[in-house]
Motif scaffolding. Structure first.
Motif, PDB file in Angstrom:
ATOM      1  N   LEU A 249       0.818  -1.207   0.000  1.00  0.00           N
ATOM      2  CA  LEU A 249       0.000   0.000   0.000  1.00  0.00           C
ATOM      3  C   LEU A 249       0.854   1.260   0.000  1.00  0.00           C
ATOM      4  CD1 LEU A 249      -2.786  -1.112   2.515  1.00  0.00           C
ATOM      5  CD2 LEU A 249      -2.959  -0.903   0.025  1.00  0.00           C
ATOM      6  N   ALA A 250       2.180   1.119   0.188  1.00  0.00           N
ATOM      7  CA  ALA A 250       3.077   2.273   0.188  1.00  0.00           C
ATOM      8  C   ALA A 250       4.004   2.263  -1.032  1.00  0.00           C
ATOM      9  CB  ALA A 250       3.903   2.289   1.468  1.00  0.00           C
ATOM     10  N   ASP A 251       3.610   1.574  -2.101  1.00  0.00           N
ATOM     11  CA  ASP A 251       4.455   1.440  -3.289  1.00  0.00           C
ATOM     12  C   ASP A 251       4.400   2.724  -4.116  1.00  0.00           C
ATOM     13  OD1 ASP A 251       5.746   0.704  -5.666  1.00  0.00           O
ATOM     14  OD2 ASP A 251       4.939  -1.329  -5.610  1.00  0.00           O
ATOM     15  N   LYS A 252       5.563   3.397  -4.253  1.00  0.00           N
ATOM     16  CA  LYS A 252       5.638   4.624  -5.040  1.00  0.00           C
ATOM     17  C   LYS A 252       6.140   4.397  -6.457  1.00  0.00           C
ATOM     18  CE  LYS A 252       6.251   7.759  -1.112  1.00  0.00           C
ATOM     19  NZ  LYS A 252       7.136   8.783  -0.476  1.00  0.00           N
ATOM     20  N   MET A 253       6.646   3.201  -6.745  1.00  0.00           N
ATOM     21  CA  MET A 253       7.117   2.901  -8.093  1.00  0.00           C
ATOM     22  C   MET A 253       5.971   2.396  -8.973  1.00  0.00           C
ATOM     23  SD  MET A 253       9.556   2.811 -10.332  1.00  0.00           S
ATOM     24  CE  MET A 253      11.188   2.829  -9.567  1.00  0.00           C
ATOM     25  N   VAL A 254       5.161   1.490  -8.441  1.00  0.00           N
ATOM     26  CA  VAL A 254       3.971   0.985  -9.135  1.00  0.00           C
ATOM     27  C   VAL A 254       2.813   1.110  -8.157  1.00  0.00           C
ATOM     28  CG1 VAL A 254       2.879  -0.964 -10.297  1.00  0.00           C
ATOM     29  CG2 VAL A 254       5.351  -0.624 -10.516  1.00  0.00           C
ATOM     30  N   HIS A 255       1.962   2.086  -8.374  1.00  0.00           N
ATOM     31  CA  HIS A 255       0.859   2.340  -7.446  1.00  0.00           C
ATOM     32  C   HIS A 255       0.014   1.084  -7.263  1.00  0.00           C
ATOM     33  CE1 HIS A 255      -3.020   4.062  -6.068  1.00  0.00           C
ATOM     34  NE2 HIS A 255      -2.238   4.914  -5.433  1.00  0.00           N
ATOM     35  N   VAL A 256      -0.524   0.927  -6.067  1.00  0.00           N
ATOM     36  CA  VAL A 256      -1.293  -0.271  -5.732  1.00  0.00           C
ATOM     37  C   VAL A 256      -2.480  -0.475  -6.663  1.00  0.00           C
ATOM     38  CG1 VAL A 256      -2.771   0.904  -4.036  1.00  0.00           C
ATOM     39  CG2 VAL A 256      -2.307  -1.560  -3.806  1.00  0.00           C
ATOM     40  N   SER A 257      -2.930   0.564  -7.356  1.00  0.00           N
ATOM     41  CA  SER A 257      -4.015   0.397  -8.325  1.00  0.00           C
ATOM     42  C   SER A 257      -3.639  -0.617  -9.397  1.00  0.00           C
ATOM     43  CB  SER A 257      -4.362   1.733  -8.983  1.00  0.00           C
ATOM     44  OG  SER A 257      -3.219   2.304  -9.607  1.00  0.00           O
ATOM     45  N   GLY A 258      -2.345  -0.747  -9.697  1.00  0.00           N
ATOM     46  CA  GLY A 258      -1.903  -1.752 -10.663  1.00  0.00           C
ATOM     47  C   GLY A 258      -2.138  -3.167 -10.170  1.00  0.00           C
ATOM     48  N   GLY A 259      -1.856  -3.408  -8.901  1.00  0.00           N
ATOM     49  CA  GLY A 259      -2.111  -4.718  -8.323  1.00  0.00           C
ATOM     50  C   GLY A 259      -3.596  -5.010  -8.233  1.00  0.00           C
ATOM     51  N   ARG A 260      -4.360  -4.019  -7.818  1.00  0.00           N
ATOM     52  CA  ARG A 260      -5.803  -4.217  -7.730  1.00  0.00           C
ATOM     53  C   ARG A 260      -6.395  -4.531  -9.109  1.00  0.00           C
ATOM     54  NH1 ARG A 260      -6.030   0.542  -3.623  1.00  0.00           N
ATOM     55  NH2 ARG A 260      -6.467  -0.506  -1.651  1.00  0.00           N
ATOM     56  N   ALA A 261      -5.936  -3.811 -10.134  1.00  0.00           N
ATOM     57  CA  ALA A 261      -6.452  -4.045 -11.483  1.00  0.00           C
ATOM     58  C   ALA A 261      -6.072  -5.434 -11.988  1.00  0.00           C
ATOM     59  CB  ALA A 261      -5.919  -2.969 -12.433  1.00  0.00           C
ATOM     60  N   THR A 262      -4.866  -5.884 -11.645  1.00  0.00           N
ATOM     61  CA  THR A 262      -4.431  -7.229 -12.055  1.00  0.00           C
ATOM     62  C   THR A 262      -5.330  -8.286 -11.422  1.00  0.00           C
ATOM     63  OG1 THR A 262      -2.135  -6.446 -12.230  1.00  0.00           O
ATOM     64  CG2 THR A 262      -2.483  -8.824 -12.116  1.00  0.00           C
ATOM     65  N   ALA A 263      -5.554  -8.153 -10.126  1.00  0.00           N
ATOM     66  CA  ALA A 263      -6.388  -9.132  -9.426  1.00  0.00           C
ATOM     67  C   ALA A 263      -7.815  -9.127  -9.945  1.00  0.00           C
ATOM     68  CB  ALA A 263      -6.363  -8.857  -7.930  1.00  0.00           C
ATOM     69  N   ALA A 264      -8.342  -7.933 -10.264  1.00  0.00           N
ATOM     70  CA  ALA A 264      -9.712  -7.833 -10.753  1.00  0.00           C
ATOM     71  C   ALA A 264      -9.863  -8.468 -12.131  1.00  0.00           C
ATOM     72  CB  ALA A 264     -10.143  -6.371 -10.800  1.00  0.00           C
ATOM     73  N   ALA A 265      -8.777  -8.448 -12.921  1.00  0.00           N
ATOM     74  CA  ALA A 265      -8.848  -8.945 -14.297  1.00  0.00           C
ATOM     75  C   ALA A 265      -8.731 -10.460 -14.387  1.00  0.00           C
ATOM     76  CB  ALA A 265      -7.747  -8.295 -15.134  1.00  0.00           C
ATOM     77  N   ILE A 266      -8.137 -11.106 -13.366  1.00  0.00           N
ATOM     78  CA  ILE A 266      -7.890 -12.546 -13.418  1.00  0.00           C
ATOM     79  C   ILE A 266      -8.913 -13.258 -12.548  1.00  0.00           C
ATOM     80  CG2 ILE A 266      -6.218 -14.386 -12.976  1.00  0.00           C
ATOM     81  CD1 ILE A 266      -3.998 -12.323 -13.382  1.00  0.00           C
TER      82      ILE A 266
END
Length: 304
Positions: A249-266
């Protein structure tokens, strides 16, 4: 390190595409194969040795490797101009020397070299993009997928913090000490505020990275592959391998929205979001990583 864990020397794997990948293995070759894919500019040693040993102790035959243009693997050619990089950054056409798909092909070629028809795959950042692409391009070869602090390729998610831009854009100067100083500045921004790493350890990691071989032009070529990757969001719905997404939740290189979007897509993906975790692999989270990778692999074993 457990005395029972076998660790290979670093070896070179010649691939059919002419690339040579430097790799190393941990554990019993008869155990379940686990391929670890590192991110932008990172050699395989950014997968900490202790973490690899713990994964081997969890029942995996662990394989870590240097992507092309990193560490001791093949260095490519072809200069990427600042203008081409800027065009890619804003989404304009910008031919890349190679793609994320090519890097996924390298990973599959390494499995071929090792005689492995399939493996569990875990990837960090750019490595997560490579791992996702492997699962799409060769689904029969990816037993399970763990995408770590990564994203889908969609530009509206997984963005970088503006705080990073001045440091990333600054010229670092020549030589090892300049590289180490720049690395400390970057890791001070992208590291985990909840799991700080001692500066001496960061210096040692940066020095080891330099000694293995740092190629700024190679990092830029990898960066262009990231910037020109396709949006995989729709295709990610095709993945049937058990999948877990790990993100801080503190990732400044790849915002957590990227992880959330990945999980939502699979379909059926598990998502683990960790407060205080940035864009690194801090030792206090090793148990979290091992449990998630083991749990995801076990789900593959339960598939009909």
């Amino acid at each position: 390190m457990s005395p029972a864990t076998t660790v290979s020397d670093e070896l070179l794997a010649p691939l059919s595409n002419g690339i040579e990948l430097c790799y190393q293995t941990f554990g019993d070759p008869d155990a379940e194969p686990l391929l670890l894919v590192m991110g932008l500019g990172g050699p395989m040693t950014w997968w900490p040795r202790e973490l690899c040993v713990r994964l081997a102790e969890a029942g995996f035959y662990v394989i870590r490797y240097d992507n092309r243009d990193t560490g001791r693997s093949t260095r490519m050619t072809g200069r990427v101009t600042t203008g081409r990089l800027a065009r890619a950054f804003v989404g304009a056409p910008a031919p890349a020397p190679y793609s994320i798909g090519d890097l996924a092909g390298d990973a599959l070629g390494l499995l071929d070299h090792l005689g492995l028809p399939a493996a569990h795959v875990a990837g960090v950042s750019m490595g997560g993009m490579i791992a996702q692409t492997m699962a799409l391009d060769a689904p029969e070869r990816v037993l399970s997928l763990v995408s770590i602090m990564s994203t889908t390729g969609r530009r509206g998610v997984g963005w970088q913090s503006p705080a990073l831009l001045p440091t990333l854009a600054a010229r670092r100067g020549p030589g090892k000490e300049a590289y180490v100083r720049r690395a400390l500045l970057v890791w001070a921004i992208i590291g985990s505020p909840g799991f700080p790493v001692d500066e001496a350890d960061l210096r040692a990691r940066a020095g080891e990275t330099w000694d293995r071989g740092v190629d700024e032009a190679g990092v830029v070529r990898q960066m262009l592959a990231v910037l020109t990757q396709p949006d995989r969001t729709r295709r990610l719905g095709e993945i049937t391998a058990p999948t877990t997404v790990l993100h801080g939740l503190a990732d400044k290189m790849v915002h957590v929205s990227g992880g959330r979007a990945t999980a939502a897509a699979i379909r059926g993906a598990e998502v683990v979001l960790v407060p205080g975790w940035g864009h690194d692999l801090p030792a206090p989270l090793f148990p979290t990583f091992v449990r998630a990778i083991r749990r995801t692999a076990d789900r593959a074993g339960r598939r009909p």
